[in-house]
Write a protein that holds these residues in place. Sequence first.
Motif, PDB file in Angstrom:
ATOM      1  N   ARG A 145       0.817  -1.223   0.000  1.00 58.10           N
ATOM      2  CA  ARG A 145       0.000   0.000   0.000  1.00 58.10           C
ATOM      3  C   ARG A 145       0.849   1.272   0.000  1.00 58.10           C
ATOM      4  NH1 ARG A 145      -3.898  -1.337   4.851  1.00 58.10           N
ATOM      5  NH2 ARG A 145      -2.020  -2.421   5.496  1.00 58.10           N
ATOM      6  N   ASP A 174     -13.592  -6.121   0.267  1.00 55.48           N
ATOM      7  CA  ASP A 174     -12.315  -5.386   0.229  1.00 55.48           C
ATOM      8  C   ASP A 174     -11.168  -6.386   0.163  1.00 55.48           C
ATOM      9  OD1 ASP A 174     -10.719  -3.187   0.075  1.00 55.48           O
ATOM     10  OD2 ASP A 174     -11.260  -2.359   2.021  1.00 55.48           O
ATOM     11  N   ASP A 175      -9.999  -5.922  -0.263  1.00 52.33           N
ATOM     12  CA  ASP A 175      -8.860  -6.844  -0.304  1.00 52.33           C
ATOM     13  C   ASP A 175      -8.263  -7.003   1.090  1.00 52.33           C
ATOM     14  OD1 ASP A 175      -7.860  -4.222  -0.346  1.00 52.33           O
ATOM     15  OD2 ASP A 175      -6.125  -4.738  -1.576  1.00 52.33           O
ATOM     16  N   ILE A 176      -8.051  -5.871   1.773  1.00 55.58           N
ATOM     17  CA  ILE A 176      -7.374  -5.901   3.071  1.00 55.58           C
ATOM     18  C   ILE A 176      -8.289  -5.294   4.131  1.00 55.58           C
ATOM     19  CG2 ILE A 176      -5.407  -4.957   4.368  1.00 55.58           C
ATOM     20  CD1 ILE A 176      -3.947  -4.673   1.659  1.00 55.58           C
ATOM     21  N   VAL A 177      -8.355  -5.934   5.294  1.00 54.69           N
ATOM     22  CA  VAL A 177      -8.924  -5.248   6.460  1.00 54.69           C
ATOM     23  C   VAL A 177      -7.795  -5.132   7.457  1.00 54.69           C
ATOM     24  CG1 VAL A 177     -10.634  -5.234   8.279  1.00 54.69           C
ATOM     25  CG2 VAL A 177     -11.204  -6.202   6.070  1.00 54.69           C
ATOM     26  N   SER A 178      -7.498  -3.891   7.837  1.00 56.81           N
ATOM     27  CA  SER A 178      -6.364  -3.662   8.726  1.00 56.81           C
ATOM     28  C   SER A 178      -6.857  -3.049  10.041  1.00 56.81           C
ATOM     29  CB  SER A 178      -5.376  -2.766   7.983  1.00 56.81           C
ATOM     30  OG  SER A 178      -4.412  -2.285   8.838  1.00 56.81           O
ATOM     31  N   SER A 179      -7.297  -1.792   9.991  1.00 49.30           N
ATOM     32  CA  SER A 179      -7.879  -1.196  11.203  1.00 49.30           C
ATOM     33  C   SER A 179      -9.391  -1.427  11.228  1.00 49.30           C
ATOM     34  CB  SER A 179      -7.620   0.309  11.219  1.00 49.30           C
ATOM     35  OG  SER A 179      -8.342   0.929  10.160  1.00 49.30           O
ATOM     36  N   GLY A 180      -9.976  -1.669  10.066  1.00 50.08           N
ATOM     37  CA  GLY A 180     -11.424  -1.854   9.966  1.00 50.08           C
ATOM     38  C   GLY A 180     -12.190  -0.556   9.759  1.00 50.08           C
ATOM     39  N   TRP A 181     -11.482   0.559   9.693  1.00 51.06           N
ATOM     40  CA  TRP A 181     -12.186   1.837   9.533  1.00 51.06           C
ATOM     41  C   TRP A 181     -12.840   1.955   8.164  1.00 51.06           C
ATOM     42  CZ3 TRP A 181     -12.999   6.180  12.803  1.00 51.06           C
ATOM     43  CH2 TRP A 181     -12.640   5.926  14.121  1.00 51.06           C
ATOM     44  N   THR A 182     -12.202   1.412   7.156  1.00 51.04           N
ATOM     45  CA  THR A 182     -12.800   1.449   5.812  1.00 51.04           C
ATOM     46  C   THR A 182     -14.126   0.689   5.813  1.00 51.04           C
ATOM     47  OG1 THR A 182     -10.624   1.605   4.775  1.00 51.04           O
ATOM     48  CG2 THR A 182     -12.423   0.775   3.393  1.00 51.04           C
ATOM     49  N   LYS A 240     -13.822   6.929  -1.454  1.00 52.33           N
ATOM     50  CA  LYS A 240     -13.244   7.020  -0.101  1.00 52.33           C
ATOM     51  C   LYS A 240     -12.169   8.102  -0.060  1.00 52.33           C
ATOM     52  CE  LYS A 240      -9.972   3.871   1.563  1.00 52.33           C
ATOM     53  NZ  LYS A 240      -9.594   2.534   2.037  1.00 52.33           N
ATOM     54  N   ARG A 249      -9.169   9.134   2.623  1.00 50.77           N
ATOM     55  CA  ARG A 249      -8.538   8.790   3.900  1.00 50.77           C
ATOM     56  C   ARG A 249      -7.731   9.998   4.368  1.00 50.77           C
ATOM     57  NH1 ARG A 249      -7.159   4.319   6.930  1.00 50.77           N
ATOM     58  NH2 ARG A 249      -7.786   2.721   5.462  1.00 50.77           N
ATOM     59  N   ASP A 279     -13.821   1.607  -2.272  1.00 50.45           N
ATOM     60  CA  ASP A 279     -12.978   2.670  -2.856  1.00 50.45           C
ATOM     61  C   ASP A 279     -12.587   2.311  -4.289  1.00 50.45           C
ATOM     62  OD1 ASP A 279     -11.071   0.674  -2.488  1.00 50.45           O
ATOM     63  OD2 ASP A 279     -10.339   1.542  -0.617  1.00 50.45           O
ATOM     64  N   HIS A 286      -1.861  -5.874  -3.156  1.00 46.05           N
ATOM     65  CA  HIS A 286      -2.570  -4.599  -3.333  1.00 46.05           C
ATOM     66  C   HIS A 286      -1.955  -3.824  -4.501  1.00 46.05           C
ATOM     67  CE1 HIS A 286      -5.241  -1.419  -1.986  1.00 46.05           C
ATOM     68  NE2 HIS A 286      -4.263  -0.575  -2.302  1.00 46.05           N
ATOM     69  N   TRP A 323     -11.405  -6.101  -8.221  1.00 47.56           N
ATOM     70  CA  TRP A 323     -11.898  -7.403  -7.754  1.00 47.56           C
ATOM     71  C   TRP A 323     -13.419  -7.421  -7.578  1.00 47.56           C
ATOM     72  CZ3 TRP A 323      -7.924  -4.801  -5.265  1.00 47.56           C
ATOM     73  CH2 TRP A 323      -8.267  -4.076  -4.125  1.00 47.56           C
ATOM     74  N   GLU A 328      -9.827   1.599  -5.682  1.00 45.83           N
ATOM     75  CA  GLU A 328      -8.934   0.442  -5.867  1.00 45.83           C
ATOM     76  C   GLU A 328      -9.718  -0.858  -5.979  1.00 45.83           C
ATOM     77  OE1 GLU A 328      -8.311   2.985  -3.574  1.00 45.83           O
ATOM     78  OE2 GLU A 328      -6.492   2.379  -2.487  1.00 45.83           O
TER      79      GLU A 328
END
Length: 299
Positions: free
Chosen positions: A95, A219-227, A192, A194, A169, A128, A175, A171
């Motif tokens: 990213r 989504d492809d990635i969940v990291s903090s989950g804010w998206t 989106k 950020r 978003d 990503h 997919w 990106e």
Amino acid sequence: MKPLIFNIYAPDQIMMDKIQNELEAEKGEVNAHLFPDGELLFRFESSLKNREVILVATLDHPNPKLLDLIFFARTAKDLGAKKLTLVAPYLAYMRQDKQFQIGEGVTSRYFASVLSSCFDALITVDPHLHRYKFLAEIYTIPTQVVSASAVIAEWISKNIKNAFLIGPDAESVQWVSDIAERCHSPFIILEKTRYSDHDVKMTAPKILATDEQTPVLLDDIVSSGWTLTEAAKTIQPHFKNKILCVAVHAVFSDAVYRDMCAHYKAAVGFELNLVTTNTVQHVTNKIDVSQFITDVLIN
Ligand code: R5P
């Protein structure tokens, strides 16, 4: 001679067993010795001379793993390994694909350069790719990308009636559109912005959904989950059914997951329902991508 397969940070045993069985590979034995001062030494019990070596290591939370990878690879090469393939179901640092702020570096390039100097080939699942279109723009070794779209689409088709797909978003269009086509489902993409790690804002196009449709946020990635949370908050009012969230890579610690669930519930009004693939081990893993990795290794 059979390839030798090693597990340093494999996401789960299902994946290791599948790869090993289908490749008829031999399980490699290696000891990682930590000296009292914290320094590391690998000692291989298997002979590597002229062998094809496969290392399975998923690269969420990559920093503490990186030195292990470097020392493993360097030792394997010194001991005569013929070809060293890294199977990294999740590939980190993708990213950071441009300089976002003055004074920063482009860490995707640095990470790629380190891995390219250690391994002969790389296989990964849905990296990503946003500003880079291909891994070859930063990796100098041969790379192969496995897509989880087919298996995610199969899971959605089997488990969700009348799915309405949502990408959070720009990106995600790559997919989400692919999965929507495979599931014969409609889809929309949100916009989106950020502002920081924990400050994400969303806007949605006009949504015309029926009461029967179930919103599936992908989504492809969940990291903090804010998206996910912001996207869910934005779209839930347009649907009668509750949102299901589906992601490829569950890149979060248990503590972050607890916070994410609490934040999601407070913002959206009900429990987070998240389904992920097994590229990173987590209780939400329901979709197995091992077969696709195995297929690439065999061909
Ligand atoms: C970003 O472009 C990715 O596709 C994900 O949307 C993002 O990494 C999710 O991160 P977080 O869970 O921290 O919002």
